[in-house]
Design a protein around this motif. Structure first.
Motif, short mmCIF file in Angstrom:
data_model
loop_
_atom_site.label_atom_id
_atom_site.label_comp_id
_atom_site.label_asym_id
_atom_site.label_seq_id
_atom_site.Cartn_x
_atom_site.Cartn_y
_atom_site.Cartn_z
N GLY B 8 4.24 11.72 1.25
CA GLY B 8 3.09 12.60 1.34
C GLY B 8 1.78 12.01 0.84
N LYS B 9 1.82 10.81 0.27
CA LYS B 9 0.58 10.19 -0.21
C LYS B 9 0.14 9.08 0.74
N SER B 10 -1.15 8.94 0.92
CA SER B 10 -1.68 7.92 1.84
C SER B 10 -1.94 6.61 1.09
N TYR B 11 -1.61 5.52 1.76
CA TYR B 11 -1.84 4.19 1.19
C TYR B 11 -2.44 3.29 2.26
N GLN B 12 -3.20 2.30 1.80
CA GLN B 12 -3.69 1.26 2.70
C GLN B 12 -3.35 -0.09 2.09
N PHE B 13 -2.86 -0.98 2.92
CA PHE B 13 -2.40 -2.28 2.42
C PHE B 13 -3.03 -3.43 3.18
N ASP B 14 -3.49 -4.39 2.39
CA ASP B 14 -3.95 -5.65 2.96
C ASP B 14 -2.85 -6.67 2.68
N LEU B 15 -1.87 -6.69 3.53
CA LEU B 15 -0.69 -7.54 3.33
C LEU B 15 -0.34 -8.22 4.64
N GLU B 16 0.46 -9.30 4.52
CA GLU B 16 0.95 -9.95 5.73
C GLU B 16 1.75 -8.93 6.54
N PRO B 17 1.49 -8.84 7.84
CA PRO B 17 2.15 -7.79 8.64
C PRO B 17 3.67 -7.93 8.69
N GLU B 18 4.19 -9.13 8.43
CA GLU B 18 5.65 -9.28 8.48
C GLU B 18 6.32 -8.83 7.18
N THR B 19 5.52 -8.44 6.18
CA THR B 19 6.11 -7.98 4.91
C THR B 19 7.03 -6.79 5.17
N PRO B 20 8.30 -6.88 4.76
CA PRO B 20 9.19 -5.74 4.98
C PRO B 20 8.75 -4.52 4.17
N LEU B 21 8.92 -3.35 4.76
CA LEU B 21 8.58 -2.10 4.07
C LEU B 21 9.23 -2.03 2.70
N LEU B 22 10.48 -2.53 2.60
CA LEU B 22 11.20 -2.50 1.32
C LEU B 22 10.35 -3.01 0.17
#
Lengths: 732, 151
Positions: B8-22
């Protein structure tokens, strides 16, 4: 305690990570709890080793009567954390719903003359070796609380009694709560240790009791080693030389230069680690390195060589572990002779939580956050190797995501410490699944030569066994504990068998390879119960006897074995007819002080498709502190042993372990899990047997013997997935 | 930037797109209830709900999840009151507990579409590994959770 569960409430606990040095709060964690039940914090370790309102090093009681009982060993799902504090509460006469627990501090134990004693959870001995101590701690505390109250009222202590966290002066009805007495009681010292209850007086021990850690394990709050977060922490991924005992020769660091987040490449004698600001980045960077390893001739070894070497060794005389009568002569003169060779492979522990440790090595202090089965040995081991004083090492033991014998060493803690020193920061080092599976300390492979003689009436007159198996003592660097070529683990459930066979000779070859070995759930019984109980089945069939009746005839002098055997026969409907393709097999053994057996019911198609449908267990562990945990441990032990029987094989090629993950090292899943029922066949008395491991041992022979019952094929090698179980040649 | 809604909370990430969600859940957001077990979607310890479906987050790169709604064990209920969590406590399912976040998330998603599962359906759909071998109680827990959902 096993009654209905009320509504869950939330309590907030402030948890801290490293208060002694930095005072750093790690976070706030919500703790769901069972109404009427004891609790444990989501971060079970004790940073400072002291608490307010201590009665002694084990017990603190707050003004609101909430009781802290410290648990000195480890919780890896075996339930001993709950069982041992039940033993204290039984005598303390406190309200179980007001009890909480945490791990006793290994560092405090060092500073206070080993106050917590043995802190290991190994050898299924947590409860059986500590219950008496814990009962006495509870009784001692209760008596001091009573004396404190009696002194306050100036009445004889004999007129006072404790119940439900309250001391009552019985003639007057006056009452004082434990929380009002703790300050006075802490100053008292008893002249004599008070008597503890006899089993018929128990009110908590023996009651099926929900485990204190379960509520934390349904909402993600339980903190395992891998979940630790320390401010300023970096992450490390590591790869060890694929050939065990090999060394790192060199590594070109240029492929990871400039990669986002990468901090440093750290070279260790036998491994290379990459440190980064995120674990994923460390792992990705590590994969780009191509280390050069120094492995020598070991890189040409493989499992087939090991197998033929071990098979040759068992044809030569070994060290004698047991010798009754004249086995050679008795077999020579026997009416029926049996001769067989059995073999099992190396096995990995494959705990669900891969090995990991978080370390912060400062000038005069090392902090290690890790899930360990041996907190005090971890402390001493790290201090010794890193040349620190023991009191400078602080082990923060977390929940363990499985142990099974793997989390008794310091492999991961040592690596994390070195990497932390190399970067000067706290570092969480996490083994990948592949690192974990390829750098385990494995259940040793073993080969055994078995011979037996039966007289004309089918009565067994002689049993000969000669095993070749790796030395666990030498694997741990304790080679001097090997006596005359024999160590107990090699012959457990083999030389220790109670079968009334007049002539028995058991010989041992402690035969090592470069593959490291260690303790694996049920240890020696994991292979020896399979060997012996399968061979006893061979003997029974050669004698034309029913396998249960054949065993009974050799066990008249052992009422505990007879009780387990008879319980199994009754509960499994042994001897009743089964449909074609279905069959039963039995296995029984003695492991860590408990007699344990099971009957497996299988379905096996002519095409060789095997399903273990139902398993009936019986155990005599003497007493059961928490019968719910006993059942759970046997249910789980079944799956652990069945996984090994069906799929378990760690094989070696070019000196390295071939399997790397769960695609190549298969596990039993829900679809293959049999229905399991557990029956307690307790004989009480002085026997206090272990529970965590024994259930693993008898399932393999029970299944193999059931396969014989259906097909007439004798299984002498595991895993079953590699054996031909078909009974009909495929038609063209 | 990659946007995610987690519990329910919004996040924004500047990460390598292949980073696993885990690893985003664990190391970026600090939701450590979701576990690393194998990294190849074999064991299921990392199971979470992504847009209503149970998925193994170790093999879900966040580059493919922009705008997705994720629910983890921490977000399944505010107070461990989800029927699967209640059933797990009542049946005393977890032992070491490491796989159980994933088991619970897999079962919760499964029961949404299969409110009256047979054992065969359970076997076919709940394939997460439990090394402690809690399957006996886990199966009972699934049936109990199904019953609680109807209550």
């Amino acid at each position: 305690m096993d009654g209905s569960i009320g509504s869950l409430t939330r309590r907030k606990f402030l948890v801290t990570g490293m208060t002694a040095s930095g005072g750093l709060a790690v976070g706030i964690s919500a703790l769901p709890r069972l109404a009427g039940a004891a609790t444990v914090s989501a971060t079970p370790w004790d940073d400072d080793g002291t608490a307010a309102n201590e009665l002694d090093a084990w017990i603190a009681i707050d003004p609101d009567d909430s009781v802290l009982i410290r648990y000195q060993r480890s919780e890896m799902g075996q339930g001993s954390m709950t069982a041992l504090i039940m033993c204290v509460a039984e005598e303390l006469q406190c309200d179980w719903s007001k009890v909480r627990t945490e791990y006793a501090s290994a560092n405090r134990s060092i500073r206070e003359h080993n106050v917590y004693g043995d802190q290991a959870s190994v050898g299924s001995r947590t409860v059986r070796e500590s219950h008496l101590l814990m009962q006495r701690i509870g009784a001692n505390a209760r008596e001091r609380l009573i004396q404190a109250a009696a002194a306050r009222w100036q009445v004889p202590t004999g007129e006072c009694a404790a119940a439900n966290s309250v001391v009552t002066h019985q003639p007057s009805g006056k009452q004082l709560r434990f929380g009002e007495l703790v300050g006075d009681a802490a100053k008292l010292k008893l002249n004599h240790e008070p008597a503890i209850k006899e089993p018929p007086q128990y009110t908590l021990i023996g009651q099926p009791t929900k485990r204190v850690d379960v509520p934390l394990k349904v909402n993600g709050t339980a903190i395992y080693g891998i979940d630790i977060k320390v401010p300023g922490m970096l992450f490390a991924a590591i790869e060890s030389c694929p050939v065990p005992t090999g060394k790192l020769a060199s590594v070109d660091e240029s492929p990871v230069q400039g990669m986002r987040g990468v901090v440093k490449v750290v070279k260790l004698p036998d491994a290379v680690a990459v440190v980064a600001d995120r674990y994923w980045r460390a792992k990705q960077a590590l994969a780009k390195l191509e280390p050069e390893w120094s492995t020598g001739a070991l890189a040409t070894t493989d499992s087939a060589q090991f197998s033929s070497t071990y098979r040759a060794v068992v044809e030569t005389p070994g060290a004698v572990a047991r010798n009754n009568g004249d086995t050679g002569q008795a077999i020579a003169g026997a009416a029926t002779k049996l001769d067989a060779v059995y073999e099992v492979p190396y096995l990995a522990h494959a705990t669900m939580e891969p090995l990991n440790a978080t370390a912060y090595w400062q000038a005069d202090r090392l902090d290690i956050w890790v899930g360990t089965q041996m907190a005090n040995n971890t402390l001493k081991g790290l201090a010794g190797i890193l040349k620190l004083k023991p009191e400078q090492v602080h082990v923060h033991n977390a929940f363990l995501g499985g142990g099974f014998g793997r989390r008794g060493g310091i492999d991961e803690g040592l690596q994390a410490a070195f990497v932390s020193r190399a970067v000067g920061k706290p570092v969480k080092l996490v083994w990948s699944r592949e690192q974990d599976m390829r750098h385990d300390r494995y259940r040793p492979m073993a080969v055994i030569k078995l011979q037996a003689g039966l007289d004309a009436g089918g009565k067994p007159v002689a049993l000969f066994a000669r095993t070749a198996v790796g030395s666990l003592f030498r694997g741990m660097g304790l080679g001097k504990m090997v006596k005359n070529g024999v160590e107990p683990m090699a012959i457990d459930a083999l030389a220790t068998n109670p079968y009334d066979i007049a002539n028995q000779r058991i010989e041992v070859h402690l035969k090592d390879t470069h593959i490291p070995v260690s303790f694996w759930r049920s240890v020696g019984a994991s292979q020896n119960a399979f060997f012996l109980e399968s061979f006893i089945d061979e003997m029974a069939h050669a004698a034309g006897k029913d396998p249960v009746a054949f065993r009974r005839a050799m066990l008249g002098h052992r009422p505990d074995w007879m009780k387990v055997l008879d319980t199994l026969a009754e509960k499994s409907n042994w001897g009743t007819p089964m449909a074609p393709g279905k069959g039963r097999g039995i296995g029984i053994t003695e492991c860590f002080g408990s007699v344990v057996g099971c009957v497996a019911e299988i379905d096996l198609t002519p095409q060789g498709k095997l399903k273990v449908e139902r398993v009936v267990y019986a155990i005599d562990c003497g007493h059961a502190v928490n019968p719910l945990t006993v059942a759970e441990q046997l249910e789980g032990g079944t799956i652990f042993g069945l996984t090994a029987a069906l799929f378990g094989k760690i094989s070696v090629k070019n000196g390295a372990i071939e399997q790397g993950n769960f695609d190549s090292y298969q596990m039993v899943r829900l679809a293959q899990a049999p229905r399991t029922e557990v029956h307690l066949a307790l004989t009480g008395g002085k026997k206090w047997g272990g529970v965590g491991e024994p259930g693993t041992a008898p399932i393999a022979p029970a299944v193999a013997n059931a396969i014989f019952a259906v097909t007439g094929k004798r299984i002498r090698r595991l895993p079953l997935m590699d054996q031909d179980l078909t009974t009909r040649t495929a038609s063209l | 930037m990659i946007s995610l809604t987690v519990n329910g909370k919004s996040y924004q990430f500047d990460l390598e797109p292949e980073t696993p969600l885990l690893w985003v859940l664990r190391d970026e957001i600090g939701l450590t209830g979701t576990k690393y077990g194998c990294g190849i979607a074999e064991c299921g310890a990392c199971t979470v709900e992504i847009d209503g479906r149970a998925m193994r987050s170790c093999s879900a790169p966040i580059g493919a999840l922009d705008g997705a709604h994720v629910v983890t064990i921490e977000g399944l209920s505010p107070d461990a009151s989800h029927p699967v969590q209640k059933a797990w406590i009542e049946e005393d399912v977890p032992q070491c507990g490491y796989c159980q976040s994933g088991q619970i998330m897999a079962v919760a998603a499964f029961l949404k579409n299969n409110p009256n599962p047979t054992d065969d359906e359970i076997n076919a759909n709940i394939t997460n590994i439990c090394r402690c071998g809690t399957y006996e109680r886990l199966r009972r827990g699934i049936h109990r959770a199904a019953a609680l959902m109807k209550a």
